[in-house]
Structures are given as structure tokens and as C-alpha cells.
Design a protein around this motif. Structure first.
Motif, mmCIF file in Angstrom:
data_model
loop_
_atom_site.group_PDB
_atom_site.id
_atom_site.type_symbol
_atom_site.label_atom_id
_atom_site.label_comp_id
_atom_site.label_asym_id
_atom_site.label_seq_id
_atom_site.Cartn_x
_atom_site.Cartn_y
_atom_site.Cartn_z
ATOM 1 N N GLY B 92 2.035 -1.984 9.023
ATOM 2 C CA GLY B 92 1.383 -2.489 7.827
ATOM 3 C C GLY B 92 0.444 -1.427 7.289
ATOM 4 O O GLY B 92 -0.280 -0.799 8.055
ATOM 5 N N ARG B 93 0.492 -1.216 5.969
ATOM 6 C CA ARG B 93 -0.370 -0.181 5.360
ATOM 7 C C ARG B 93 -1.216 -0.784 4.259
ATOM 8 O O ARG B 93 -0.701 -1.523 3.429
ATOM 9 C CB ARG B 93 0.490 0.930 4.761
ATOM 10 N N GLY B 97 -6.632 0.958 5.907
ATOM 11 C CA GLY B 97 -6.088 1.584 7.113
ATOM 12 C C GLY B 97 -4.721 1.029 7.428
ATOM 13 O O GLY B 97 -4.029 0.517 6.537
ATOM 14 N N ASN B 98 -4.336 1.110 8.689
ATOM 15 C CA ASN B 98 -2.982 0.720 9.090
ATOM 16 C C ASN B 98 -2.990 -0.284 10.239
ATOM 17 O O ASN B 98 -3.839 -0.210 11.129
ATOM 18 C CB ASN B 98 -2.201 1.948 9.573
ATOM 19 N N LEU B 99 -1.998 -1.157 10.206
ATOM 20 C CA LEU B 99 -1.682 -1.990 11.360
ATOM 21 C C LEU B 99 -0.585 -1.259 12.129
ATOM 22 O O LEU B 99 0.439 -0.890 11.544
ATOM 23 C CB LEU B 99 -1.188 -3.370 10.903
ATOM 24 N N LEU B 117 -5.445 -2.282 14.769
ATOM 25 C CA LEU B 117 -5.784 -1.816 13.419
ATOM 26 C C LEU B 117 -6.543 -0.503 13.520
ATOM 27 O O LEU B 117 -7.534 -0.410 14.256
ATOM 28 C CB LEU B 117 -6.681 -2.823 12.701
#
Lengths: 128, 152
Positions: B92-93, B97-99, B117
Motif C-alpha cells: 500500500g502506498r 508512507g508505505n504499508l 507501516l
């Protein structure tokens, strides 16, 4: 196209995943913070989960508007001002604010965010 | 970063995935009395891999921090002399930030698995990019194989 039951089921899965809860525990009336122990970072996690599960893009502050806690015009002496309520109404058209308006303490804002609110949000987002 | 737990990047697909390598040595000073490599350090190695992968999207100009560990499990152990393969995928973006999902394995045997995360550092908490900081960053990226020698 997803029906209401499928949307509810997916939202419950998203919340359960983000908060490390059993899906049975994640029912629509539950308040994310008070009942499911969500902390601030969990709201971002839920946003990630919803985006992934439903293929939607959620803008910053679209679902969980933080500005209500940061703008002095929206809160005075611990109470959300009429301008703040109008802001919440604009940002959360899918939320039922009638109960909140009777006692608009800022400490009660997190109580608006229930699993059911997320379901309503997703339905709105998907044009349902 | 106090503990550098990634020795070499093998693959780096910006915005998607990274594969890195961590060589386990009994000589690491933060390894205490356990016979196996401490699980929290396996997790930290995955997080560092994800941090660099996340930072790569913005040309390593922003710092990152751990937002949350959603889940982590350690079904196996790594021992001195093992090479841990660290694979991180962005699932996920967002602008924050990102997952990420990460798996650590030794010769295909999973020793750690986590979902977490990684967030960009808020601008007001970014370290000042002094020449020393920039040089240290460049040398680190060269050392782990992300940048070639001579790259700025």
C-alpha cells in the motif's frame, strides 16, 4: 458491484486486520477508539486497508480530518464551534452528527468514528 | 541509524519491492546470550530494508520512521554463519508512507515474517542535511550496493 453486506464484511475485515481484533468483535456500532482501542497511527492503517480492499484512493484528511483538532477557529474552550461543526459536516457528509451537535465537546469527536461510519464512507465513495 | 543490519541490496524496484542480504555474525556486539540471532533484530533488518525501499522513491532525500508493526512472527531461527535473505514488498502506498510485507529466510526456511507501516519523517523532524550527513548517506548507499562508487 458489491452489495451492502459485502461492503460491511470487507470493512470489518479491514478494521480487524489493522487493529489486530477478531472480526466478530468488529461490529458496526463500535467506536474505533473507545471500543476497539484504535490509536492515531491505526487510523492511517485503516486508510491503507480500505484503499487496498476497495481499490479506492483516500486523500489525506478526507476520512479522518485532523484539522478539527488543530485549527483554533474550530474549537474554543474544549467545545467545537459552529464553524467547526460546519467543517465536520462538510468533511463527513456520511456521518450522523445529530447526537454530537447536542453536546459538541471536542473530546467527543473520536466517538463519531465508528465501524458503521466507515461503511457509510465506503458506500459514498463507491457511489452507492 | 545505530544498528546497520542490511549488508547488501540484491534487488531494488523503486515503489515496489526490495531484496537484501544480512550476514549473521556472532561477533555483533548487541548479540547477548541467545544461541540464535535475536528475533527483534531479524525484524529490524526487515524494517531497515523497507525504510531504504521507501526512501528510494524520493531519491533518498527524506528520512523514514517506523509507524506501526501490524503483525510479526518468527517461525524459525538464524544462526551464526547464516545469510538471511530479506524480501520486502510494498502493498500500500500513500503520501505518508508505505504499508509493507516482509519475509526473512535462510535458504528458503522462513525465520521472520512481518507486516508494518513505514512513514516519511515529518519535515520538522528531518535531520539537517549537512555535508557530513549527505556524505555519510552516500557512503552507506554505496556500501550496501544501492549506488555505485562515483554516484553523487
Amino acid at each position: 458491484m458489491l452489495d451492502e453486506q459485502q461492503i460491511v464484511a470487507k470493512v470489518r475485515t479491514c478494521v480487524a486486520t489493522a487493529l489486530g481484533k477478531d472480526e466478530d468483535e468488529v461490529t458496526q456500532e463500535k467506536v474505533l477508539s473507545r471500543d476497539l482501542e484504535a490509536e492515531s497511527i491505526d487510523y492511517l492503517d485503516i486508510t491503507f486497508q480500505l484503499e487496498k480492499a476497495f481499490g479506492i484512493t483516500i486523500q489525506k484528511d478526507e476520512l479522518f480530518p485532523q484539522k478539527i483538532f488543530q485549527d483554533d477557529a474550530f474549537v474554543k474552550d474544549g467545545v467545537v464551534t459552529p464553524k467547526g461543526v460546519a467543517y465536520l459536516r462538510e468533511k463527513l457528509p456520511f456521518a450522523d452528527l445529530s447526537g454530537f451537535q447536542r453536546d459538541p465537546k471536542v473530546a467527543r469527536v473520536p466517538e463519531l468514528f465508528t465501524v458503521g461510519l466507515l461503511v457509510n464512507y465506503v458506500k459514498t465513495k463507491l457511489g452507492r | 541509524m545505530r544498528y546497520l543490519l542490511v549488508d547488501r541490496f540484491l534487488e531494488l524496484e523503486v515503489g515496489r519491492r526490495a531484496v537484501a542480504r544480512k550476514c549473521v555474525s556472532r561477533g555483533e556486539r548487541f548479540w547477548k546470550d541467545l544461541p540464535e540471532y535475536p528475533a527483534p533484530l531479524v525484524l529490524e533488518a526487515l524494517l531497515q530494508t523497507a525504510g531504504h525501499l521507501t526512501r528510494a522513491a524520493l531519491g533518498f532525500k527524506r528520512s523514514t520512521m517506523l509507524g506501526k508493526i501490524e503483525s510479526a512472527e518468527f517461525p524459525g531461527e538464524a544462526l551464526p554463519g547464516d545469510t538471511i535473505r530479506l524480501e520486502v514488498n510494498i502493498v500500500g502506498r500513500r503520501p505518508e508512507g508505505n504499508l509493507c510485507e516482509g519475509t526473512a529466510d535462510v535458504d528458503g526456511r522462513v525465520v521472520g515474517r512481518a507486516r508494518f507501516l513505514i512513514l516519511f519523517m515529518p519535515p520538522d523532524r528531518e535531520p539537517v542535511a549537512t555535508p557530513y550527513v549527505l556524505d555519510r548517506r552516500r557512503r552507506f548507499l554505496q556500501a550496501v550496493g544501492i549506488k555505485k562508487r562515483g554516484d553523487s
